[in-house]
Every structure is written in structure tokens, then in C-alpha cells.
Design a protein around this motif. Sequence first.
Motif, short mmCIF file in Angstrom:
data_model
loop_
_atom_site.label_atom_id
_atom_site.label_comp_id
_atom_site.label_asym_id
_atom_site.label_seq_id
_atom_site.Cartn_x
_atom_site.Cartn_y
_atom_site.Cartn_z
N LEU A 49 83.88 40.81 -40.10
CA LEU A 49 84.02 39.48 -39.56
C LEU A 49 81.87 39.58 -39.41
N GLN A 50 81.33 40.50 -39.78
CA GLN A 50 80.00 41.12 -39.79
C GLN A 50 79.40 40.14 -41.41
N VAL A 51 79.72 40.70 -42.08
CA VAL A 51 80.02 40.09 -43.96
C VAL A 51 79.78 38.59 -43.72
N GLU A 52 80.49 38.67 -43.02
CA GLU A 52 81.10 36.56 -43.03
C GLU A 52 79.48 36.39 -42.32
N LEU A 53 79.70 36.20 -40.74
CA LEU A 53 78.76 35.95 -40.34
C LEU A 53 77.54 35.72 -41.12
N ALA A 54 77.06 36.88 -41.63
CA ALA A 54 75.83 37.04 -42.82
C ALA A 54 75.53 36.13 -43.59
N GLN A 55 76.89 36.28 -44.26
CA GLN A 55 77.07 35.41 -45.17
C GLN A 55 77.05 34.01 -45.19
N LEU A 56 77.30 33.71 -43.59
CA LEU A 56 77.59 32.26 -43.96
C LEU A 56 76.07 32.09 -43.33
N ARG A 57 75.39 32.95 -42.18
CA ARG A 57 73.69 32.82 -42.13
C ARG A 57 72.82 31.88 -43.23
N PHE A 58 73.27 33.56 -44.54
CA PHE A 58 72.26 33.63 -45.17
C PHE A 58 72.66 31.65 -46.14
N MET A 59 73.92 31.47 -46.62
CA MET A 59 74.32 29.68 -46.99
C MET A 59 73.68 28.61 -46.41
N SER A 60 73.63 29.25 -44.91
CA SER A 60 73.20 27.17 -44.39
C SER A 60 72.63 26.84 -44.99
N THR A 61 71.07 27.81 -45.40
CA THR A 61 70.30 27.03 -46.38
C THR A 61 70.35 26.29 -47.48
N ARG A 62 71.08 26.96 -48.14
CA ARG A 62 71.59 26.76 -49.51
C ARG A 62 72.37 25.98 -50.22
N LEU A 63 72.99 24.92 -49.06
CA LEU A 63 73.56 24.16 -49.01
C LEU A 63 73.25 22.80 -49.64
N ILE A 64 73.81 22.63 -51.03
CA ILE A 64 73.35 21.15 -51.19
C ILE A 64 73.66 19.68 -51.86
N ARG A 65 73.59 19.12 -51.89
CA ARG A 65 74.34 17.22 -52.63
C ARG A 65 75.25 17.08 -52.85
N GLY A 66 76.23 17.38 -52.55
CA GLY A 66 77.42 17.55 -53.99
C GLY A 66 77.96 15.93 -54.42
N TRP A 67 78.66 15.78 -54.08
CA TRP A 67 79.62 14.16 -54.69
C TRP A 67 79.14 13.30 -53.24
N SER A 68 79.64 12.32 -53.58
CA SER A 68 79.26 11.19 -52.32
C SER A 68 80.17 10.50 -52.50
N GLN B 231 79.53 14.68 -47.72
CA GLN B 231 79.96 15.58 -48.19
C GLN B 231 79.47 17.25 -47.67
N LEU B 232 78.05 16.72 -47.58
CA LEU B 232 76.97 17.72 -47.39
C LEU B 232 77.12 17.53 -45.96
N GLU B 233 76.58 17.05 -45.28
CA GLU B 233 76.83 16.77 -43.74
C GLU B 233 77.95 17.59 -42.83
N THR B 234 79.29 17.50 -44.26
CA THR B 234 80.14 18.21 -43.62
C THR B 234 80.27 19.03 -43.71
N ASP B 235 80.16 19.75 -44.61
CA ASP B 235 79.37 21.02 -44.93
C ASP B 235 78.53 21.61 -43.92
N ARG B 236 78.01 21.42 -43.60
CA ARG B 236 77.42 21.46 -43.04
C ARG B 236 77.75 21.71 -40.89
N ARG B 237 78.71 20.52 -40.97
CA ARG B 237 79.20 20.86 -39.65
C ARG B 237 80.24 22.10 -39.80
N LEU B 238 81.41 22.35 -40.37
CA LEU B 238 82.11 23.00 -40.75
C LEU B 238 81.51 24.60 -40.57
N LEU B 239 80.28 24.58 -41.80
CA LEU B 239 79.90 25.95 -41.63
C LEU B 239 79.64 26.45 -40.33
#
Length: 430
Positions: free
Chosen positions: A122-141, A159-167
Motif C-alpha cells: 500500500l505504501q509503495v502504491e501510494l508513493a507511485q500514485l503521487r509521483f504519477m499524478s503530475t505525469r498524466l498526459i492527454r491521451g485519446w479523446s 479521458q485525462l480528467e477521468t484518469d485524474r479523478r480515478l487516481l
Amino acid sequence: MFDRYEAGEQAVLVHITFSDDEKKEDLDELKLLVSSSGVETVGTVTGPRKSPHARYFVGTGKAQEIADTVQTLGANVVIFNHSLTPAQQRNLEAICQCLVLDRTALILDIFAQRARTYEGKLQVELAQLRFMSTRLIRGWSHLDKQKGGVGMRGPGETQLETDRRLLSARITAIKGRLAKVAKQRDQGRRARQRAEVPTVSLVGYTNAGKSTLFNQITDAGVYAADQLFATLDPTLRQIEIGDVGNCILADTVGFVRHLPHDLVAAFKATLQETREATLLLHVVDCSDENYRGNIDAVERVLTDIDAGDVPQLIIMNKIDAFDDVSPRIDFDDEEKPMRVWLSARTGEGVELLFEALSSLLSGQIRALQLAIPPAQGKLRAAFYELNCIDNESYDENGDCILDIRINNVDLSRLRKQFDGALEACIVQNK
């Protein structure tokens, strides 16, 4: 969600030398990190620079050199020995046509491989999610949500907004689970504090030999290897120390220079063992040429987690790497142990460590004489359980006369347990 490279891939390492000491990293340490992650190093690109380039971190020419090296050597990942911004990472991936990772992402990947317990994962996943939250890029529309009705048609949530909300939702859920784990740890910690059991926590730079020393003392069989971050999940064991009694020994995750803040935040519950320890055993690999820099790095991390004021005993480990260094204890001006020289691998000097621990943890040993009446047989039995009786005799009234040597921790616990009966039995303080 994560495009994680697989173990066995080939990497080109990038190490830039800066004049600023705060930005300096160790190339040999990067190679050890890469080796620990299971990735093969096929090439290294180095160069000096005064400050990071805004677009590529390195200059345009150096970025092209990295791309040419990747193509020539057939590498499929580039690993920087520095922290990159999301924009720099994307720009480098565009020119190199392969995955680009920075030092933080590499450490996170190693942690992901090492995590074994539920809490650690859980701790590793939390750190990964925090790290990736600033690295989401706009994908398909083409998955934009739409609403029906006049005036409501058109692109909705991308889709980018969906990813951010799920994350964000996943981060919230993990924090809730870790909060429950933290409560469980607090309960165990409070129980030890109520019993006044001292806690000794092993800290130190990664690969300093903490787990090997832990196994040497406790026979716990904890995984130990000559690699960085071999230990991720903390392990607690009970040990017996002369003049002190039972103690708790904790093996913790190793530290490293510029440890990612997301990791420090994610491992808050684990690092609590270090913050609330009675004594820290700071294990140092004295065979490392840069061991003084490693000590400074550990001290900075301890300050970051509010453990800088916890008393320390320095353990100079791996003396078996030298022919002219023998086990010993170094004392300060007050004759208190400050350093112990030993080898965790061979066991040389471990008995000196116990001697130093006994001296530091026992505090002031009290010498008392007690006259215990026959009705207080449980009190006499308690002293026998602690193995602190020097002499026993009986007077004409049938009272048991005990000469004892007991540390303040055990004495305080017995005072609470027998609620004044012990004080009534004390004849004299020696």
C-alpha cells in the motif's frame, strides 16, 4: 496505468556533474540501484553542467548524444541520476524514442519489487500514485462523455480528467487503509510503552548491513543481500540485554541520498518506529570510501522525519574488510559508548554491542536492600523473575532480606504493579 519496464531490459545511464553540492549524485550508487532493479547497464553518458536545462535537463546537444547512444546500443530505457520534471521527461522520451526514468522513478520501482507485506504494498502504491499524478498526459479523446438534449451536446469529461479523478479516488482509499494500519501499529507501540520496554531501531544507509546485523543478533532469518533496499518491510524482534531485560529490536528500510519526499510521506507509519525509538543503532559501512557522506545523508533523513533528537549509537560495520581493524568500543568524554566497531557478517564484536547497549539503556542501576514480609511472596517472586537478586537471607521476624541490583525501568514498573507495597519494603538505598 503505469508503463513499467520489465526486469532484464537494457539501459543507458545519464549522470551530469553540477558544481552545486546539493545537486551532486554518485554514479556508482546509480549503477547499484540499476543493478538492484534487475536492469542491465549497456552504456553511460556523462557531462558537466552549471544548471539544468529547462527543456531536456541536459543541453540540446547532450540530449541528441543520449538519443544516438540509445540507438547505437539498442537500449530501451534511459535512466537519469537526477530528478526530472514531467515536461523534461516527455521531451526526452520524444527525442530518444524510448522510456525515460529519473532517480525517483527508479527507487519507486525497486520498492515495488521489494514490498512483501500488505502495508508495504500500500505504501509503495501510494508513493507511485503521487509521483504519477503530475505525469498524466492527454491521451485519446474519443471516450469523451456527452450529455443529451439541446445545448448539452459536445465534449464532456475527457479521458485525462477521468484518469485524474480515478487516481485521486484511489489515493484517498489507500490513505484510509494505511490509517487503519497506523492505528494497529500505535496500539502495539502504546502497549510497549505502558510496559516500559525499550525499543532499539536499526537505521543507516542502504546496504550498510542492517539486516545482517539484525539476523546476527536475533536469528530472525530476515532477507539480507548485497544490494540496495533489500529490506523494505520492518521487522520487530524481542532481545535480552543484561542489566536491562527485554528490549524490542526493529529492522527498518535503508535511507539514500535525496530520498523522494513521496516515499517519506508514504512510509510515515513505518518510520514511526524510528521516531519513537529509545535508541537508534546507526549502522555504517566503514569499508565504503564515502561513508562520511552516507552518515550525513542519513542524518538529513532523520531530521526530515523528526527523529534527529533520538539518541544514537554508531555501529561501524564490515571491519572484516580490513586486516588492521579489530572490534572495539569508542567512548565519549563522559565514558558513554559512542561507537562500536564490529562485523555483522562474521559476528566479531557483537558481544561488545550488547555491552554498549546495556550501558546506554540501563541508565542508573539501583542497589537496594528490602525486607519483604511473608505476605508479599509475589513481590519476592517478581524480583526472581527479573534475575536481579544478589543475596537473600531471613531475619528473626521471618522477613526475607533481599539485596538487589535493578534498573530504573524495571523498578518503576514494579512500583506501579504493587502500588506502594514495594516502597514499604525498602530498608536502604545502597
